[in-house]
Design a protein around this motif. Sequence first.
Motif, PDB file in Angstrom:
ATOM      1  N   GLN A  27      67.970  57.953  28.572  1.00  0.00           N
ATOM      2  CA  GLN A  27      68.240  59.373  28.790  1.00  0.00           C
ATOM      3  C   GLN A  27      68.639  60.062  27.485  1.00  0.00           C
ATOM      4  O   GLN A  27      68.188  61.175  27.192  1.00  0.00           O
ATOM      5  N   ALA A  28      69.496  59.395  26.713  1.00  0.00           N
ATOM      6  CA  ALA A  28      69.934  59.981  25.449  1.00  0.00           C
ATOM      7  C   ALA A  28      68.744  60.195  24.514  1.00  0.00           C
ATOM      8  O   ALA A  28      68.673  61.213  23.810  1.00  0.00           O
ATOM      9  N   ALA A  29      67.820  59.228  24.486  1.00  0.00           N
ATOM     10  CA  ALA A  29      66.655  59.337  23.604  1.00  0.00           C
ATOM     11  C   ALA A  29      65.855  60.600  23.898  1.00  0.00           C
ATOM     12  O   ALA A  29      65.371  61.277  22.976  1.00  0.00           O
ATOM     13  N   TYR A  30      65.697  60.912  25.174  1.00  0.00           N
ATOM     14  CA  TYR A  30      64.971  62.130  25.554  1.00  0.00           C
ATOM     15  C   TYR A  30      65.629  63.362  24.926  1.00  0.00           C
ATOM     16  O   TYR A  30      64.954  64.236  24.377  1.00  0.00           O
ATOM     17  N   HIS A  31      66.953  63.419  25.011  1.00  0.00           N
ATOM     18  CA  HIS A  31      67.659  64.603  24.527  1.00  0.00           C
ATOM     19  C   HIS A  31      67.701  64.646  22.999  1.00  0.00           C
ATOM     20  O   HIS A  31      67.685  65.732  22.406  1.00  0.00           O
ATOM     21  N   VAL A  32      67.758  63.472  22.353  1.00  0.00           N
ATOM     22  CA  VAL A  32      67.682  63.445  20.892  1.00  0.00           C
ATOM     23  C   VAL A  32      66.316  63.956  20.439  1.00  0.00           C
ATOM     24  O   VAL A  32      66.209  64.768  19.500  1.00  0.00           O
ATOM     25  N   ASP A  33      65.275  63.494  21.109  1.00  0.00           N
ATOM     26  CA  ASP A  33      63.910  63.927  20.774  1.00  0.00           C
ATOM     27  C   ASP A  33      63.758  65.439  20.960  1.00  0.00           C
ATOM     28  O   ASP A  33      63.162  66.130  20.129  1.00  0.00           O
ATOM     29  N   THR A  34      64.332  65.952  22.041  1.00  0.00           N
ATOM     30  CA  THR A  34      64.291  67.396  22.298  1.00  0.00           C
ATOM     31  C   THR A  34      65.039  68.157  21.214  1.00  0.00           C
ATOM     32  O   THR A  34      64.591  69.215  20.740  1.00  0.00           O
ATOM     33  N   PHE A  35      66.190  67.629  20.795  1.00  0.00           N
ATOM     34  CA  PHE A  35      66.992  68.249  19.735  1.00  0.00           C
ATOM     35  C   PHE A  35      66.204  68.316  18.430  1.00  0.00           C
ATOM     36  O   PHE A  35      66.243  69.327  17.713  1.00  0.00           O
ATOM     37  N   LEU A  36      65.459  67.256  18.128  1.00  0.00           N
ATOM     38  CA  LEU A  36      64.728  67.187  16.865  1.00  0.00           C
ATOM     39  C   LEU A  36      63.423  67.978  16.883  1.00  0.00           C
ATOM     40  O   LEU A  36      63.019  68.541  15.860  1.00  0.00           O
ATOM     41  N   MET A  37      62.763  68.009  18.048  1.00  0.00           N
ATOM     42  CA  MET A  37      61.400  68.556  18.099  1.00  0.00           C
ATOM     43  C   MET A  37      61.254  69.800  18.964  1.00  0.00           C
ATOM     44  O   MET A  37      60.182  70.407  19.003  1.00  0.00           O
ATOM     45  N   GLY A  38      62.303  70.168  19.691  1.00  0.00           N
ATOM     46  CA  GLY A  38      62.216  71.336  20.565  1.00  0.00           C
ATOM     47  C   GLY A  38      61.811  71.012  21.985  1.00  0.00           C
ATOM     48  O   GLY A  38      62.093  71.763  22.911  1.00  0.00           O
ATOM     49  N   SER A  39      61.132  69.884  22.181  1.00  0.00           N
ATOM     50  CA  SER A  39      60.745  69.407  23.512  1.00  0.00           C
ATOM     51  C   SER A  39      60.476  67.915  23.388  1.00  0.00           C
ATOM     52  O   SER A  39      60.465  67.357  22.287  1.00  0.00           O
ATOM     53  N   SER A  40      60.277  67.245  24.530  1.00  0.00           N
ATOM     54  CA  SER A  40      60.056  65.804  24.498  1.00  0.00           C
ATOM     55  C   SER A  40      59.090  65.390  25.593  1.00  0.00           C
ATOM     56  O   SER A  40      59.112  65.933  26.705  1.00  0.00           O
ATOM     57  N   SER A  41      58.242  64.421  25.269  1.00  0.00           N
ATOM     58  CA  SER A  41      57.346  63.841  26.271  1.00  0.00           C
ATOM     59  C   SER A  41      57.872  62.498  26.771  1.00  0.00           C
ATOM     60  O   SER A  41      57.212  61.837  27.577  1.00  0.00           O
ATOM     61  N   LEU A  42      59.053  62.108  26.291  1.00  0.00           N
ATOM     62  CA  LEU A  42      59.657  60.872  26.791  1.00  0.00           C
ATOM     63  C   LEU A  42      60.047  61.052  28.259  1.00  0.00           C
ATOM     64  O   LEU A  42      60.441  62.144  28.668  1.00  0.00           O
ATOM     65  N   PRO A  43      59.966  59.987  29.062  1.00  0.00           N
ATOM     66  CA  PRO A  43      60.298  60.122  30.487  1.00  0.00           C
ATOM     67  C   PRO A  43      61.796  60.203  30.716  1.00  0.00           C
ATOM     68  O   PRO A  43      62.586  59.575  30.012  1.00  0.00           O
ATOM     69  N   LEU A  44      62.194  61.000  31.676  1.00  0.00           N
ATOM     70  CA  LEU A  44      63.559  61.014  32.178  1.00  0.00           C
ATOM     71  C   LEU A  44      63.641  60.155  33.421  1.00  0.00           C
ATOM     72  O   LEU A  44      62.617  59.703  33.953  1.00  0.00           O
ATOM     73  N   LYS A  45      64.837  59.935  33.898  1.00  0.00           N
ATOM     74  CA  LYS A  45      65.003  59.111  35.095  1.00  0.00           C
ATOM     75  C   LYS A  45      64.208  59.707  36.251  1.00  0.00           C
ATOM     76  O   LYS A  45      64.236  60.914  36.498  1.00  0.00           O
ATOM     77  N   GLY A  46      63.490  58.835  36.939  1.00  0.00           N
ATOM     78  CA  GLY A  46      62.641  59.301  38.025  1.00  0.00           C
ATOM     79  C   GLY A  46      61.234  59.593  37.591  1.00  0.00           C
ATOM     80  O   GLY A  46      60.376  59.924  38.414  1.00  0.00           O
ATOM     81  N   GLU A  47      60.969  59.462  36.285  1.00  0.00           N
ATOM     82  CA  GLU A  47      59.623  59.683  35.776  1.00  0.00           C
ATOM     83  C   GLU A  47      59.108  58.386  35.151  1.00  0.00           C
ATOM     84  O   GLU A  47      59.845  57.692  34.474  1.00  0.00           O
ATOM     85  N   GLY A  48      57.870  58.043  35.383  1.00  0.00           N
ATOM     86  CA  GLY A  48      57.297  56.824  34.831  1.00  0.00           C
ATOM     87  C   GLY A  48      56.593  57.075  33.514  1.00  0.00           C
ATOM     88  O   GLY A  48      56.403  58.192  33.079  1.00  0.00           O
ATOM     89  N   ASP A  49      56.185  55.994  32.887  1.00  0.00           N
ATOM     90  CA  ASP A  49      55.463  56.056  31.629  1.00  0.00           C
ATOM     91  C   ASP A  49      54.511  54.860  31.620  1.00  0.00           C
ATOM     92  O   ASP A  49      54.614  53.961  30.799  1.00  0.00           O
ATOM     93  N   LEU A  50      53.597  54.829  32.575  1.00  0.00           N
ATOM     94  CA  LEU A  50      52.837  53.620  32.886  1.00  0.00           C
ATOM     95  C   LEU A  50      51.995  53.031  31.768  1.00  0.00           C
ATOM     96  O   LEU A  50      51.806  51.827  31.733  1.00  0.00           O
ATOM     97  N   PRO A  51      51.461  53.808  30.830  1.00  0.00           N
ATOM     98  CA  PRO A  51      50.587  53.170  29.837  1.00  0.00           C
ATOM     99  C   PRO A  51      51.275  52.147  28.938  1.00  0.00           C
ATOM    100  O   PRO A  51      50.619  51.329  28.348  1.00  0.00           O
ATOM    101  N   ARG A  52      52.610  52.219  28.819  1.00  0.00           N
ATOM    102  CA  ARG A  52      53.278  51.336  27.859  1.00  0.00           C
ATOM    103  C   ARG A  52      53.941  50.162  28.550  1.00  0.00           C
ATOM    104  O   ARG A  52      54.655  50.318  29.531  1.00  0.00           O
ATOM    105  N   ILE A  53      53.738  48.949  28.020  1.00  0.00           N
ATOM    106  CA  ILE A  53      54.571  47.791  28.361  1.00  0.00           C
ATOM    107  C   ILE A  53      55.548  47.577  27.236  1.00  0.00           C
ATOM    108  O   ILE A  53      56.720  47.431  27.428  1.00  0.00           O
TER     109      ILE A  53
END
Length: 488
Positions: free
Chosen positions: A462-488
Amino acid sequence: MGKITGFLEYERKTEPYKPVDQRIKNFREFTVPMKEKELKEQGARCMDCGIPFCHSGCPLGNLIPDFNDAVYRGKWEKAAEILHATNNFPEFTGRLCPAPCEEACVLGINEDPVSIENIEKNIVETAFKKGWIIAVPPQSRTGKKVAVIGSGPAGLAAAQQLNRAGHLVTVYERDEKPGGLLRYGIPDFKMEKHIIDRRLKVLEDEGIEFKCGIHVGKDISAEELKESFDALVLCGGATVRRNLPIEGSELKGVVQAMDFLAQNNRRVDGQKKFKEEIKATDKNVIVIGGGDTGSDCIGTSFRQGAKSVTNFEILNKPTTERPQDQPWPFWPMRLRTSSSHKEGAERFFSISTKKFVGDKDGNLKALITSEVEWIKQPGERPVLKEIEGTEKEWPCDLALLALGFTGSELTLADQLGLEVDPRTNIKASVKDYQSNVPGVFVAGDQRRGQSLIVWAISEGRQAAYHVDTFLMGSSSLPLKGEGDLPRI
């Protein structure tokens, strides 16, 4: 999900243990793998329950019915993709998590719940064995630099997510190897350390840099680090240990549990020289504290060849069933008996340690206890009362204090001017995990206080999402309840 009638056809099974007389001879993991057919049957027990309350029980929001169904159908690679969509390190949680998801399982209302944790472990082990878990470096870099302080599960999760977003991530760890309490706290018989090392290899190959043996705040100042990086993520844990301030607490032989456990981790890793050896060999050991850390001390003491091991808990003995005031699907405070408890420890509840007794040379030789009761009035907190005439002296050569942690160390907070709460946790909003100092984020036990590994991973993500948003203005990292299926 699973087989429609599977919960009626198959009983709950988990990996059995090797016999006690075999497993206490070494510090290796001692579970016996299940056959694939048995694992598929366990996946089949997942009900078509309509609302999967296991999701609410899991701090990560793992997609549990989905990977159970994939296991039942023999689609192991798909199961691994689903599992890793929400959990960076299921090999840790599959071994060490107390599985709040299972307590929230709908089947668990009147039957044994689905063996979710064991299924999770076998999914990730299959994925490693088959070579499906490989490094996936980001396709491009943002040029932003992030320092993560602390390499426990929160720090590792934050680092991997931020690296996936394309940032240049450096992880600082004051110990000699990464892993935090996963490495220097969790006994090897619960998780061998090559399990950590193989995952670290993936993270390094993805581009994350680890700098160990550097104590931020001492070897390098927090201010200097803040000037060198675009953002800081503090994941140092709640490492201030609770003491037992009674007479004799300074005696040789009264030891903090984490000192005992961490030294043994290092010993198993090949280190042989310590300023002061802490071993249970041929000693009467008393473990004060009835939680997971106390259980770890028990198992470690038996493997070191203790003469006897006794466990004290100041609280009343819980019931084996759910307490009436803790209904499903909430986490119940019920009696839990670990594999270490079953190795021969005597357990005593409602008992308070009053005094440590030493010999003329300052060595612990006994301790004195009394029985206690908890008096509870409606609407008030329970009050501890000593029962007169119940004092008892116990022979004891090694007393291990497994009393938990009181909060975070304040070195970084003081250097950076961070606000802390009354428990010395660093204040950071759950909305964005940012402290009162812009660009400084906090995750894991250092933010929320002593908690579970699964919560630490969730916090890091969760923190990573908000750090990414702070640095870039928005984030494509998943939040809780959201998947990110292409990556293992």
